[in-house]
Write an enzyme that holds these catalytic residues in place. Structure first.
Site, PDB file in Angstrom:
ATOM      1  N   ALA A  79      -3.546   4.868   7.790  1.00 23.07           N
ATOM      2  CA  ALA A  79      -2.385   4.462   8.532  1.00 23.07           C
ATOM      3  C   ALA A  79      -1.950   3.080   8.808  1.00 23.07           C
ATOM      4  O   ALA A  79      -2.719   2.241   8.553  1.00 23.07           O
ATOM      5  CB  ALA A  79      -2.331   5.342   9.742  1.00 23.07           C
ATOM      6  N   GLY A 122      -6.600   7.168   7.295  1.00 23.40           N
ATOM      7  CA  GLY A 122      -5.563   8.336   6.850  1.00 23.40           C
ATOM      8  C   GLY A 122      -5.435   8.411   5.260  1.00 23.40           C
ATOM      9  O   GLY A 122      -4.852   9.576   4.776  1.00 23.40           O
ATOM     10  N   GLU A 125      -7.706  10.836   4.584  1.00 24.69           N
ATOM     11  CA  GLU A 125      -7.316  12.082   5.208  1.00 24.69           C
ATOM     12  C   GLU A 125      -6.228  12.872   4.405  1.00 24.69           C
ATOM     13  O   GLU A 125      -6.179  14.128   4.182  1.00 24.69           O
ATOM     14  CB  GLU A 125      -6.841  11.925   6.765  1.00 24.69           C
ATOM     15  CG  GLU A 125      -7.924  11.936   7.609  1.00 24.69           C
ATOM     16  CD  GLU A 125      -7.488  11.504   9.179  1.00 24.69           C
ATOM     17  OE1 GLU A 125      -6.790  10.479   9.070  1.00 24.69           O
ATOM     18  OE2 GLU A 125      -7.891  12.049   9.844  1.00 24.69           O
ATOM     19  N   GLU A 145     -11.725   4.318  11.434  1.00 27.17           N
ATOM     20  CA  GLU A 145     -10.965   4.338  12.597  1.00 27.17           C
ATOM     21  C   GLU A 145     -11.630   3.669  13.704  1.00 27.17           C
ATOM     22  O   GLU A 145     -11.106   3.345  14.748  1.00 27.17           O
ATOM     23  CB  GLU A 145     -10.275   5.861  12.952  1.00 27.17           C
ATOM     24  CG  GLU A 145      -9.241   6.118  12.064  1.00 27.17           C
ATOM     25  CD  GLU A 145      -9.773   6.765  10.784  1.00 27.17           C
ATOM     26  OE1 GLU A 145     -10.784   7.134  10.625  1.00 27.17           O
ATOM     27  OE2 GLU A 145      -8.890   7.566  10.226  1.00 27.17           O
TER      28      GLU A 145
HETATM   29  C1  HXC Z   1      -1.748  -2.047   7.668  1.00 29.39           C
HETATM   30  C2  HXC Z   1      -3.157  -2.871   6.244  1.00 29.39           C
HETATM   31  C3  HXC Z   1      -3.913  -1.843   6.313  1.00 29.39           C
HETATM   32  C4  HXC Z   1      -3.430  -0.665   7.130  1.00 29.39           C
HETATM   33  C5  HXC Z   1      -4.651  -3.383   4.895  1.00 29.39           C
HETATM   34  N1  HXC Z   1      -3.450  -3.825   5.104  1.00 29.39           N
HETATM   35  N2  HXC Z   1      -4.908  -2.067   5.580  1.00 29.39           N
HETATM   36  N3  HXC Z   1      -2.041  -2.891   6.736  1.00 29.39           N
HETATM   37  N4  HXC Z   1      -2.583  -0.967   7.942  1.00 29.39           N
HETATM   38  N5  HXC Z   1      -4.230   0.140   7.268  1.00 29.39           N
HETATM   39  C6  HXC Z   1      -3.000  -5.063   4.907  1.00 29.39           C
HETATM   40  C7  HXC Z   1      -3.775  -6.404   5.317  1.00 29.39           C
HETATM   41  O1  HXC Z   1      -3.348  -6.537   6.649  1.00 29.39           O
HETATM   42  C8  HXC Z   1      -3.257  -7.216   4.234  1.00 29.39           C
HETATM   43  O2  HXC Z   1      -2.038  -7.638   4.643  1.00 29.39           O
HETATM   44  C9  HXC Z   1      -3.221  -6.470   3.043  1.00 29.39           C
HETATM   45  O3  HXC Z   1      -2.893  -5.117   3.440  1.00 29.39           O
HETATM   46  C10 HXC Z   1      -4.340  -6.728   2.170  1.00 29.39           C
HETATM   47  O4  HXC Z   1      -5.611  -6.298   3.064  1.00 29.39           O
HETATM   48  P1  HXC Z   1      -6.749  -7.425   3.010  1.00 29.39           P
HETATM   49  O5  HXC Z   1      -7.366  -6.949   4.441  1.00 29.39           O
HETATM   50  O6  HXC Z   1      -6.393  -8.671   2.885  1.00 29.39           O
HETATM   51  O7  HXC Z   1      -7.502  -6.799   1.902  1.00 29.39           O
HETATM   52  P2  HXC Z   1      -9.231  -6.908   1.577  1.00 29.39           P
HETATM   53  O8  HXC Z   1      -9.776  -8.126   2.037  1.00 29.39           O
HETATM   54  O9  HXC Z   1      -9.556  -6.445   0.226  1.00 29.39           O
HETATM   55  O10 HXC Z   1      -9.858  -5.755   2.554  1.00 29.39           O
HETATM   56  C11 HXC Z   1      -9.220  -4.360   2.140  1.00 29.39           C
HETATM   57  C12 HXC Z   1      -9.813  -3.370   3.343  1.00 29.39           C
HETATM   58  C13 HXC Z   1      -9.240  -3.877   4.624  1.00 29.39           C
HETATM   59  C14 HXC Z   1     -11.259  -3.110   3.600  1.00 29.39           C
HETATM   60  C15 HXC Z   1      -9.140  -2.033   2.814  1.00 29.39           C
HETATM   61  O11 HXC Z   1      -7.825  -4.048   4.418  1.00 29.39           O
HETATM   62  C16 HXC Z   1      -9.074  -2.909   5.984  1.00 29.39           C
HETATM   63  O12 HXC Z   1     -10.475  -2.867   6.495  1.00 29.39           O
HETATM   64  N6  HXC Z   1      -8.185  -2.131   6.105  1.00 29.39           N
HETATM   65  C17 HXC Z   1      -8.041  -1.334   7.189  1.00 29.39           C
HETATM   66  C18 HXC Z   1      -8.567  -0.079   7.029  1.00 29.39           C
HETATM   67  C19 HXC Z   1      -8.544   0.822   8.315  1.00 29.39           C
HETATM   68  O13 HXC Z   1      -9.073   0.622   9.214  1.00 29.39           O
HETATM   69  N7  HXC Z   1      -7.943   2.113   7.846  1.00 29.39           N
HETATM   70  C20 HXC Z   1      -7.800   3.053   9.147  1.00 29.39           C
HETATM   71  C21 HXC Z   1      -6.499   2.670   9.806  1.00 29.39           C
HETATM   72  S1  HXC Z   1      -6.181   3.883  11.113  1.00 29.39           S
HETATM   73  P3  HXC Z   1      -1.687  -9.192   4.815  1.00 29.39           P
HETATM   74  O14 HXC Z   1      -0.296  -9.187   5.424  1.00 29.39           O
HETATM   75  O15 HXC Z   1      -2.741  -9.991   5.531  1.00 29.39           O
HETATM   76  O16 HXC Z   1      -1.839  -9.597   3.318  1.00 29.39           O
HETATM   77  C22 HXC Z   1      -5.774   5.359  10.494  1.00 29.39           C
HETATM   78  C23 HXC Z   1      -5.617   6.505  11.256  1.00 29.39           C
HETATM   79  C24 HXC Z   1      -5.066   7.616  10.692  1.00 29.39           C
HETATM   80  O17 HXC Z   1      -5.843   5.691   9.237  1.00 29.39           O
HETATM   81  C25 HXC Z   1      -4.693   8.382  11.948  1.00 29.39           C
HETATM   82  C26 HXC Z   1      -3.764   9.586  11.503  1.00 29.39           C
HETATM   83  C27 HXC Z   1      -2.897   9.339  10.331  1.00 29.39           C
END
Ligand code: HXC
Length: 271
Positions: A79, A122, A125, A145
């Site tokens: 998400a 997400g 999911e 998460e």
């Molecule tokens: C918003 C995101 C994002 C996310 C990545 N980006 N994931 N933006 N929401 N979930 C953005 C980063 O901020 C970055 O933007 C760009 O995408 C590229 O990501 P990087 O981090 O620079 O890439 P990398 O170093 O290759 O790392 C990839 C990654 C990491 C390991 C996937 O991005 C990451 O940990 N993302 C978050 C994963 C996460 O926690 N997901 C769960 C979310 S909560 P910029 O602008 O800096 O270039 C969730 C709750 C669900 O899903 C609830 C119900 C639906």
């Protein structure tokens, strides 16, 4: 048997979507998540477009199965953290924004996920909402998460547990550790794993094979399988979502998401 040996014609639809691409190829539809700069982070607008497209293809008698994909680098990294980070518990609960996700469950036609790269939070999911999963060797799956100070909110605690069992689900959800495609295959989280050049074609071939069957039988079969799978899931999903919303009242959610956006480790206080 369907004629899948003739040359396929892909028709990209003209539509007003900005976060997804849609196309049809023979008797299947292909929906591609299309926010590559943020690794297909699932914001509200994308989910609204996705569920709208799925509902449209569900009504289209020329379509027998639907493939959802996200491109080779990311299926979806979860998400949209930026969109969620400033949410309050009351607002997110009253607006019930994540209720859009329930519309995926209403789709009667089979949905095949073609997954490459990140399928996290997400994203994982969304994938588990699909009926069959074809992964590329580069795919990585997880529920991170916990590192943001929240928990899965779109079925992760319920579906992952049913798919891989209590102990593996507990480990993945409590540690946030991602698993490789090979590990996901071993734990029954995906149907099969192929080289990155082949996974999407494999998903399409499978979709066409299914689309060539009796549509009414396919839909009733899907419904029956999900009925069995679904028993007592609903209460669990409601419980999970309430807890997910509740976490937006915590300092740790604010800190976890802020830290992510500021690219630094989170300092959790447990409050
Ligand atoms: C918003 C995101 C994002 C996310 C990545 N980006 N994931 N933006 N929401 N979930 C953005 C980063 O901020 C970055 O933007 C760009 O995408 C590229 O990501 P990087 O981090 O620079 O890439 P990398 O170093 O290759 O790392 C990839 C990654 C990491 C390991 C996937 O991005 C990451 O940990 N993302 C978050 C994963 C996460 O926690 N997901 C769960 C979310 S909560 P910029 O602008 O800096 O270039 C969730 C709750 C669900 O899903 C609830 C119900 C639906």
């Amino acid at each position: 048997m369907s004629d899948v040996t003739t040359k396929s014609q892909t028709n990209t639809s003209q539509n007003s979507y900005t976060n997804i691409l849609t196309a049809t190829e023979d008797n299947i539809a292909i929906v591609t998540l299309n926010r590559p700069k943020v690794l297909n982070a699932l914001n509200h607008e994308l989910m609204t477009e996705l569920t709208d497209a799925l509902a449209g293809f569900d009504q289209d008698s020329a379509i027998g199965a639907i493939v959802i994909t996200g491109g080779d680098r990311a299926f979806a990294a979860g998400a949209d953290i930026k969109e969620m980070s400033d949410e309050t518990a009351i607002n997110i609960m009253l607006q019930n924004k994540f209720a859009t996700w329930d519309k995926i469950r209403a789709v009667k036609k089979p949905i095949i996920a073609a997954v490459s790269g990140f399928a996290l939070g997400g994203g994982c999911e969304l994938m588990m909402n699909c009926d069959i999963i074809i992964a590329s060797e580069t795919a990585q799956f997880g529920q991170p998460e916990i590192n943001l100070g929240v928990i899965p909110g779109a079925g992760g605690t319920q579906r992952l547990t049913r798919i891989v069992g209590k102990y593996k689900a507990m480990e993945l959800i409590l540690t946030g550790r991602p698993v490789t495609a090979a590990e996901a295959l071993a734990m029954g989280l995906v149907n099969r794993v192929l080289p990155v050049e082949l996974y999407l074609e494999e998903a399409k071939t499978l979709a066409k094979q299914i689309a060539g069957k009796s549509q009414v039988a396919v839909q009733l079969a899907k419904e029956a399988v999900l009925k069995n799978y679904d028993m007592s899931l609903t209460e669990g999903l409601e419980f999970e979502r309430k807890n997910f919303y509740m976490l937006f009242a915590s300092d740790d959610q604010k800190e976890g998401m802020k830290a992510f956006l500021e690219k630094r480790p989170a300092k959790f206080t447990g409050k």
